[in-house]
Design a protein around this motif. Structure first.
Motif, PDB file in Angstrom:
ATOM      1  N   HIS A 144      10.051   4.910  -6.092  1.00 55.35           N
ATOM      2  CA  HIS A 144      11.304   5.364  -5.469  1.00 55.35           C
ATOM      3  C   HIS A 144      11.005   6.412  -4.414  1.00 55.35           C
ATOM      4  CE1 HIS A 144      13.373   4.415  -9.585  1.00 55.35           C
ATOM      5  NE2 HIS A 144      12.975   3.327  -8.960  1.00 55.35           N
ATOM      6  N   HIS A 145      11.780   6.414  -3.344  1.00 57.12           N
ATOM      7  CA  HIS A 145      11.677   7.460  -2.319  1.00 57.12           C
ATOM      8  C   HIS A 145      12.135   8.778  -2.901  1.00 57.12           C
ATOM      9  CE1 HIS A 145      10.595   5.025   1.121  1.00 57.12           C
ATOM     10  NE2 HIS A 145      11.475   4.126   0.705  1.00 57.12           N
ATOM     11  N   GLN A 146      11.455   9.837  -2.546  1.00 59.03           N
ATOM     12  CA  GLN A 146      11.796  11.161  -3.069  1.00 59.03           C
ATOM     13  C   GLN A 146      12.860  11.805  -2.227  1.00 59.03           C
ATOM     14  OE1 GLN A 146      10.620  12.091  -5.932  1.00 59.03           O
ATOM     15  NE2 GLN A 146       9.240  10.383  -6.098  1.00 59.03           N
ATOM     16  N   GLU A 187       0.802  -1.207   0.000  1.00 55.80           N
ATOM     17  CA  GLU A 187       0.000   0.000   0.000  1.00 55.80           C
ATOM     18  C   GLU A 187       0.843   1.267   0.000  1.00 55.80           C
ATOM     19  OE1 GLU A 187      -2.782  -0.114   3.196  1.00 55.80           O
ATOM     20  OE2 GLU A 187      -3.464  -2.114   2.677  1.00 55.80           O
ATOM     21  N   GLN A 188       2.146   1.153   0.171  1.00 58.36           N
ATOM     22  CA  GLN A 188       2.997   2.331   0.222  1.00 58.36           C
ATOM     23  C   GLN A 188       3.045   3.002  -1.141  1.00 58.36           C
ATOM     24  OE1 GLN A 188       6.816   1.296   1.823  1.00 58.36           O
ATOM     25  NE2 GLN A 188       5.904   0.428   3.661  1.00 58.36           N
ATOM     26  N   GLY A 189       2.950   4.301  -1.137  1.00 57.57           N
ATOM     27  CA  GLY A 189       3.044   5.064  -2.375  1.00 57.57           C
ATOM     28  C   GLY A 189       1.751   5.181  -3.138  1.00 57.57           C
ATOM     29  N   GLN A 190       0.667   4.566  -2.638  1.00 56.75           N
ATOM     30  CA  GLN A 190      -0.578   4.629  -3.380  1.00 56.75           C
ATOM     31  C   GLN A 190      -1.132   6.041  -3.458  1.00 56.75           C
ATOM     32  OE1 GLN A 190      -3.234   1.684  -1.780  1.00 56.75           O
ATOM     33  NE2 GLN A 190      -2.273   0.048  -2.918  1.00 56.75           N
ATOM     34  N   ASN A 191      -0.808   6.875  -2.508  1.00 51.76           N
ATOM     35  CA  ASN A 191      -1.294   8.247  -2.524  1.00 51.76           C
ATOM     36  C   ASN A 191      -0.234   9.210  -3.023  1.00 51.76           C
ATOM     37  OD1 ASN A 191      -3.805   7.516  -1.470  1.00 51.76           O
ATOM     38  ND2 ASN A 191      -2.987   7.483   0.588  1.00 51.76           N
ATOM     39  N   ALA A 192       0.816   8.698  -3.618  1.00 53.24           N
ATOM     40  CA  ALA A 192       1.909   9.556  -4.079  1.00 53.24           C
ATOM     41  C   ALA A 192       1.564  10.271  -5.381  1.00 53.24           C
ATOM     42  CB  ALA A 192       3.184   8.736  -4.249  1.00 53.24           C
ATOM     43  N   ILE A 200      14.022   0.135 -14.856  1.00 59.22           N
ATOM     44  CA  ILE A 200      14.140   1.276 -13.960  1.00 59.22           C
ATOM     45  C   ILE A 200      13.734   2.557 -14.689  1.00 59.22           C
ATOM     46  CG2 ILE A 200      15.711   2.600 -12.495  1.00 59.22           C
ATOM     47  CD1 ILE A 200      17.388  -0.058 -12.351  1.00 59.22           C
ATOM     48  N   TYR A 201      12.740   3.227 -14.128  1.00 57.29           N
ATOM     49  CA  TYR A 201      12.275   4.527 -14.606  1.00 57.29           C
ATOM     50  C   TYR A 201      12.678   5.573 -13.567  1.00 57.29           C
ATOM     51  CZ  TYR A 201       9.449   2.184 -18.170  1.00 57.29           C
ATOM     52  OH  TYR A 201       9.040   1.442 -19.238  1.00 57.29           O
ATOM     53  N   SER A 202      12.460   6.845 -13.861  1.00 60.22           N
ATOM     54  CA  SER A 202      12.901   7.895 -12.933  1.00 60.22           C
ATOM     55  C   SER A 202      12.151   7.868 -11.604  1.00 60.22           C
ATOM     56  CB  SER A 202      12.776   9.276 -13.577  1.00 60.22           C
ATOM     57  OG  SER A 202      11.422   9.562 -13.841  1.00 60.22           O
ATOM     58  N   GLY A 203      10.884   7.506 -11.577  1.00 60.53           N
ATOM     59  CA  GLY A 203      10.114   7.523 -10.340  1.00 60.53           C
ATOM     60  C   GLY A 203       9.765   6.173  -9.766  1.00 60.53           C
ATOM     61  N   PHE A 204      10.024   5.104 -10.520  1.00 58.33           N
ATOM     62  CA  PHE A 204       9.654   3.771 -10.051  1.00 58.33           C
ATOM     63  C   PHE A 204      10.464   2.705 -10.779  1.00 58.33           C
ATOM     64  CE2 PHE A 204       6.780   5.116 -13.414  1.00 58.33           C
ATOM     65  CZ  PHE A 204       6.787   4.041 -14.293  1.00 58.33           C
ATOM     66  N   THR A 205      10.425   1.495 -10.226  1.00 57.15           N
ATOM     67  CA  THR A 205      11.071   0.336 -10.840  1.00 57.15           C
ATOM     68  C   THR A 205      10.017  -0.742 -11.027  1.00 57.15           C
ATOM     69  OG1 THR A 205      13.208   0.832  -9.830  1.00 57.15           O
ATOM     70  CG2 THR A 205      12.856  -1.442 -10.552  1.00 57.15           C
ATOM     71  N   VAL A 206      10.021  -1.369 -12.196  1.00 54.38           N
ATOM     72  CA  VAL A 206       9.051  -2.412 -12.526  1.00 54.38           C
ATOM     73  C   VAL A 206       9.766  -3.750 -12.604  1.00 54.38           C
ATOM     74  CG1 VAL A 206       7.275  -3.156 -14.152  1.00 54.38           C
ATOM     75  CG2 VAL A 206       7.798  -0.721 -13.923  1.00 54.38           C
ATOM     76  N   TYR A 207       9.208  -4.759 -11.940  1.00 51.97           N
ATOM     77  CA  TYR A 207       9.761  -6.116 -11.954  1.00 51.97           C
ATOM     78  C   TYR A 207       8.859  -7.009 -12.803  1.00 51.97           C
ATOM     79  CZ  TYR A 207      12.719  -4.547  -8.163  1.00 51.97           C
ATOM     80  OH  TYR A 207      13.641  -3.869  -7.413  1.00 51.97           O
ATOM     81  N   PHE A 208       9.486  -7.738 -13.708  1.00 47.53           N
ATOM     82  CA  PHE A 208       8.763  -8.644 -14.596  1.00 47.53           C
ATOM     83  C   PHE A 208       9.185 -10.086 -14.343  1.00 47.53           C
ATOM     84  CE2 PHE A 208       9.158  -4.644 -16.898  1.00 47.53           C
ATOM     85  CZ  PHE A 208       7.907  -4.453 -17.443  1.00 47.53           C
TER      86      PHE A 208
END
Length: 96
Positions: A94-96, A33-38, A75-83
């Motif tokens: 990612h933490h700001q 649930e972390q980052g859902q309101n980001a 890896i993107y600038s604001g998040f990382t996607v795992y496939f």
């Protein structure tokens, strides 16, 4: 000076003993649930690599695949996607 420090410690102890120890609430947020309101839109689980690239563009970098089943990390600038194979299994903001 020592007398003032001693007095401050004594007063502090007296207040603590009179009113008890201050407690703070601990808020626990599950990782899922972390980052859902980001306010950051991220790929959803199950989406293909082609769909992710079409919607979010090419990643800044790609790592993998490694292991069995093969896991690849985009890896993107604001998040990382795992496939796993070519499907999203998790996205981490990612933490700001």
């Amino acid at each position: 000076m020592k007398a003032l420090k001693g007095l401050a410690i004594s007063v502090s102890l007296a207040v603590t003993m009179a009113f008890g120890v201050a407690n703070a609430d601990e808020v626990r947020v599950p990782v899922s649930e972390q980052g859902q309101n980001a306010g950051i839109e991220v790929p959803k689980s199950g989406v293909t690599q082609a769909s992710v690239e079409q919607k979010f563009g090419a990643p800044q970098s790609i790592q993998g695949p490694v292991g069995d089943p093969p896991i690849t990390k985009w890896i993107y600038s604001g998040f990382t996607v795992y496939f796993e194979y070519d499907r999203v299994i998790h996205t981490v903001i990612h933490h700001q």
